[in-house]
Design a protein around this motif. Structure first.
Motif, short mmCIF file in Angstrom:
data_model
loop_
_atom_site.label_atom_id
_atom_site.label_comp_id
_atom_site.label_asym_id
_atom_site.label_seq_id
_atom_site.Cartn_x
_atom_site.Cartn_y
_atom_site.Cartn_z
N TYR A 425 -21.99 -50.55 69.87
CA TYR A 425 -21.29 -49.41 70.75
C TYR A 425 -22.49 -48.44 70.71
O TYR A 425 -23.11 -47.88 69.27
N ALA A 426 -22.79 -47.98 71.78
CA ALA A 426 -23.70 -46.54 71.84
C ALA A 426 -23.16 -45.67 73.06
O ALA A 426 -22.85 -46.45 74.12
N GLU A 427 -23.70 -44.54 73.11
CA GLU A 427 -23.50 -43.74 74.41
C GLU A 427 -24.80 -43.79 75.05
O GLU A 427 -26.05 -43.59 74.77
N ILE A 428 -24.53 -43.78 76.34
CA ILE A 428 -25.84 -43.87 77.07
C ILE A 428 -25.57 -42.59 78.27
O ILE A 428 -24.44 -42.64 78.77
N ALA A 429 -26.60 -41.86 78.15
CA ALA A 429 -26.58 -40.63 78.75
C ALA A 429 -27.34 -40.54 79.95
O ALA A 429 -28.05 -41.39 80.16
N ALA A 430 -27.53 -39.37 80.61
CA ALA A 430 -28.48 -39.21 81.94
C ALA A 430 -29.78 -39.54 81.36
O ALA A 430 -30.24 -39.07 80.34
N PRO A 431 -30.69 -40.09 82.31
CA PRO A 431 -30.70 -40.45 83.53
C PRO A 431 -29.91 -41.79 83.77
O PRO A 431 -29.61 -42.10 85.07
N LEU A 432 -29.75 -42.53 82.73
CA LEU A 432 -29.30 -43.92 82.99
C LEU A 432 -27.70 -43.90 83.52
O LEU A 432 -27.40 -44.76 84.30
N ALA A 433 -27.10 -42.80 82.83
CA ALA A 433 -25.58 -42.90 83.21
C ALA A 433 -25.04 -41.58 83.14
O ALA A 433 -25.35 -40.63 82.17
N LEU A 451 -31.78 -56.61 78.49
CA LEU A 451 -32.15 -55.32 78.22
C LEU A 451 -33.87 -55.32 77.77
O LEU A 451 -33.83 -55.96 76.94
N LEU A 452 -34.65 -54.60 78.50
CA LEU A 452 -36.08 -54.48 77.92
C LEU A 452 -36.03 -53.10 77.34
O LEU A 452 -36.25 -52.23 78.43
N LEU A 453 -36.15 -52.91 76.22
CA LEU A 453 -36.39 -51.64 75.41
C LEU A 453 -37.52 -51.65 74.92
O LEU A 453 -38.27 -52.35 74.06
N GLN A 454 -38.14 -50.23 75.14
CA GLN A 454 -39.37 -50.32 74.69
C GLN A 454 -39.74 -48.61 74.44
O GLN A 454 -39.01 -47.82 75.12
N ARG A 455 -40.30 -48.20 73.29
CA ARG A 455 -40.56 -46.68 73.13
C ARG A 455 -41.47 -46.03 74.01
O ARG A 455 -40.95 -44.92 74.61
N GLU A 456 -42.22 -46.86 74.74
CA GLU A 456 -43.07 -46.24 75.63
C GLU A 456 -42.87 -46.96 77.19
O GLU A 456 -42.36 -47.99 77.01
N ARG A 457 -42.88 -45.90 77.95
CA ARG A 457 -42.48 -46.36 79.30
C ARG A 457 -43.39 -47.29 80.01
O ARG A 457 -42.89 -47.86 81.14
N GLU A 458 -44.82 -47.20 79.61
CA GLU A 458 -45.86 -47.76 80.34
C GLU A 458 -45.62 -49.18 80.72
O GLU A 458 -45.40 -49.96 79.68
N GLY A 459 -45.59 -49.76 81.88
CA GLY A 459 -45.46 -51.17 82.31
C GLY A 459 -44.26 -51.87 82.24
O GLY A 459 -43.97 -52.95 82.77
N LEU A 460 -43.05 -50.82 81.72
CA LEU A 460 -41.96 -51.56 81.64
C LEU A 460 -41.24 -51.71 82.75
O LEU A 460 -40.47 -53.01 83.14
N GLU A 461 -41.31 -50.83 83.86
CA GLU A 461 -40.59 -51.17 85.20
C GLU A 461 -41.11 -52.15 85.94
O GLU A 461 -40.37 -53.17 86.60
N VAL A 484 -35.52 -49.86 79.96
CA VAL A 484 -35.09 -48.65 79.03
C VAL A 484 -36.07 -48.31 78.37
O VAL A 484 -36.56 -48.75 77.21
N ALA A 485 -36.84 -46.98 78.28
CA ALA A 485 -37.60 -46.32 77.55
C ALA A 485 -36.95 -45.35 76.65
O ALA A 485 -35.84 -44.91 77.11
N SER A 486 -37.50 -45.14 75.59
CA SER A 486 -37.29 -44.11 74.79
C SER A 486 -37.21 -42.51 75.48
O SER A 486 -38.12 -42.29 76.44
N GLY A 487 -35.93 -41.87 75.38
CA GLY A 487 -35.76 -40.73 76.00
C GLY A 487 -35.34 -40.64 77.24
O GLY A 487 -34.88 -39.61 78.04
N GLN A 488 -34.81 -41.85 77.83
CA GLN A 488 -34.22 -41.91 79.07
C GLN A 488 -32.58 -41.79 78.89
O GLN A 488 -31.86 -42.17 79.93
N GLY A 489 -31.97 -41.54 77.65
CA GLY A 489 -30.58 -41.55 77.57
C GLY A 489 -29.98 -42.59 76.71
O GLY A 489 -28.84 -42.71 76.42
#
Length: 538
Positions: A425-433, A451-461, A484-489
């Motif tokens: 369980y985890a809470e998903i916040a804006a901008p993802l939800a 789920l592709l989770l990475q601390r940096e956003r570069e190349g993830l999309e 999903v990058a860190s800081g996206q909710g």
């Protein structure tokens, strides 16, 4: 001869849940039941957190909670002394978005599921009974149905699922042994008004020298569902007893002063503890009470049946649509039968303990157990483990052939989950939800979620877009890819998974983790898809 890909026999909570799930996956089916309509009275009433998580993905959890009564604490009394108070809300707060036991009768669960089914454009064929079944392993099963007007229909179905209760005609027609026995004690259940000095609105278990009485708070002022075993000297025939016949004896069993008021409903019955030897027989399956029945201790039965079919539905849908091999369906028995076996053991042990007439057990129950319970339950780890057990959020399939974890790498070793675990369980916040949602509501779309989770956003999309295109080509409509990058909710999800760098997580349609790897470019996901579903990524 008529035909359907799937025939569901039985429109109780288990059958209705299976029908709702198949409708979500776009599978054609028929569902039949000999009753004239949904159940009006029922014995089952506890909805556990794991079931509410599944309801949440279906968009009906909020309505279920609004109709029921959330119980955030349970109390155990021995005589007049409260030996333990279990604050479910505090213990389960970090485990699930539903850290309580929801009191919602089976009939209301059925009504909610039936409403959901009809909203999907499907319906139950009421007053339609199964009168004969031939299981033809190679091509399907042939069922003979009798309709309300007396008409007989021969139906060929590629797959058949018996959700038709403890006296299951499907199970009997298949010749599946139903091993176990019947408890000597007969149970009673009453919806009644309770007047006492104890806190209202909390679950209360009263242990006495002879037996137990459980009080479930119901919607309405001082209304409770009271469950216990009939006094040995109750007399009379069990099926025709009234609560008034045993009310004095029930009060005598308790050391707590209590008065009962108007009783809206009462039933007495025998309870069995039985389980089939296998959940699949060729092209046929059994689920819920048709597969396993047990003591009502712990409010587990209805919830277990609902989870049975959530495990089966997505696998059945993939096979019906030609997206997976038939052997995927063998994992239904492999994953759910051990759960049923463990449930039988735990509920049977608990029931035997609280009802045993053995003088030594009775003395232990009244004098030693309270002291041990107080000490053990003072430990947070024990309380959390107990919550996971009762709420069914602790069920996992780590030993399943569908669960694939990578080799031990430093990043993998740091993770707190493994393949086969329920997605934490985890809470998903804006901008993802927006607004914030639990991870189960966020990943509500039917199908698999990568789920592709990475601390940096570069190349993830770009990577997510490549994966999405390849998966859509291999299995249209079944895969959803999230970058999903860190800081996206989703920082809470990173923490819940124990992700320190990056990780790929494949989440099954029933919210369990299928495979996990900390290397995006590795063939782990491709290997899982080919080995499990027979899919090859171009």
């Amino acid at each position: 001869m008529s035909h359907t890909p799937v025939l569901i026999v039985g429109a109780g909570p288990t059958g209705l849940m299976l029908a709702c799930q198949l409708a979500r996956f776009g599978v054609e089916f028929r569902i039949v039941d000999g009753k004239a309509g949904p159940t009006r009275e029922s014995r089952a009433l506890g909805v556990q957190a794991r079931t509410l998580e599944l309801f949440d993905a279906m968009g009906i959890a909020a309505e279920a909670v609004a109709q029921g009564r959330a119980t955030f604490a349970g109390n155990i009394y021995v005589g007049r002394r409260r030996v333990q108070r279990i604050p479910l809300g505090d213990i389960g707060q970090a485990v699930t978005p539903f850290p309580y036991l929801l009191i919602l009768e089976q009939s209301r669960n059925e009504a909610l599921l039936y409403q959901t089914l009809r909203a999907a454009g499907r319906d139950v064929e009421w007053q339609t009974s199964l009168v004969d079944l031939r299981n033809e392993d190679a091509t399907g099963a042939v069922a003979t149905l009798r309709h309300a007007d007396g008409r007989s229909e021969t139906l060929h179905c590629d797959w058949l699922v018996g959700c038709d209760g403890a006296r299951s005609p499907v199970r009997e027609q298949l010749g599946l042994p139903f091993s176990g026995g019947t408890y000597e004690n007969a149970f009673y259940v009453a919806d009644t008004r309770v007047d006492w000095a104890l806190p209202h609105g909390e679950l209360t278990v009263c242990l006495s020298s002879e037996t137990f009485v459980v009080f479930f708070p119901m919607p309405g002022e001082q209304r409770y569902r009271v469950i216990g075993t009939l006094p040995r000297d109750a007399g009379g025939d069990v099926p025709v007893l009234r609560f008034e016949d045993i009310e004095a004896a029930v009060r005598a069993q308790m050391d707590i002063e209590v008065r009962f008021g108007e009783t809206a409903w009462f039933s007495s019955y025998r309870v069995h503890h039985r389980c089939v030897e296998r959940l699949r027989a060729g092209r046929c399956f059994v689920a819920g009470d048709a597969a396993h029945v047990h003591s009502p201790v712990g409010a587990q039965g209805m919830n277990t049946g609902l989870q049975d079919v959530c495990n089966l539905a997505w696998k059945l849908a993939l096979v019906v649509q030609g997206r997976a091999r038939d052997d995927l369906l063998d994992s239904y028995h492999a994953e759910r039968w051990p759960v049923a076996q463990q449930l039988l053991k735990t509920t049977d042990s608990a029931f035997q303990f609280i009802t045993s007439p053995n003088p030594l057990v009775r003395a232990f129950r009244l004098h030693v157990f309270p002291r041990i319970a107080a000490r053990v339950m003072a430990r947070p780890a024990v309380r959390k483990r107990l919550f996971r057990l009762i709420s069914q959020t602790g069920i996992h399939y780590r030993d399943s052939r569908l669960s694939q974890s990578p080799g031990v790498t430093p990043a993998a070793a740091a993770m707190t989950v493994r393949a086969g675990d329920r997605l934490p369980y985890a809470e998903i916040a804006a901008p993802l939800a927006d607004p914030s949602a639990s991870v189960y509501a966020w990943l509500a779309a039917p199908g698999f979620h990568v789920l592709l989770l990475q601390r940096e956003r570069e190349g993830l999309e770009a990577l997510a877009a490549t994966w999405a295109a390849q998966l859509e080509s291999a299995c249209p409509g079944w895969f959803h890819v999230h970058a999903v990058a860190s800081g996206q909710g989703a920082d809470a999800l990173f923490d819940a998974l124990g992700v320190t760098g990056r990780v790929m997580v494949l989440v099954r349609p029933d919210q369990y983790i299928a495979c996990v790897d900390d290397r995006f470019e590795s063939p782990v996901l491709e290997a899982w898809l080919e080995r499990t579903l027979g899919l090859r990524i171009a």
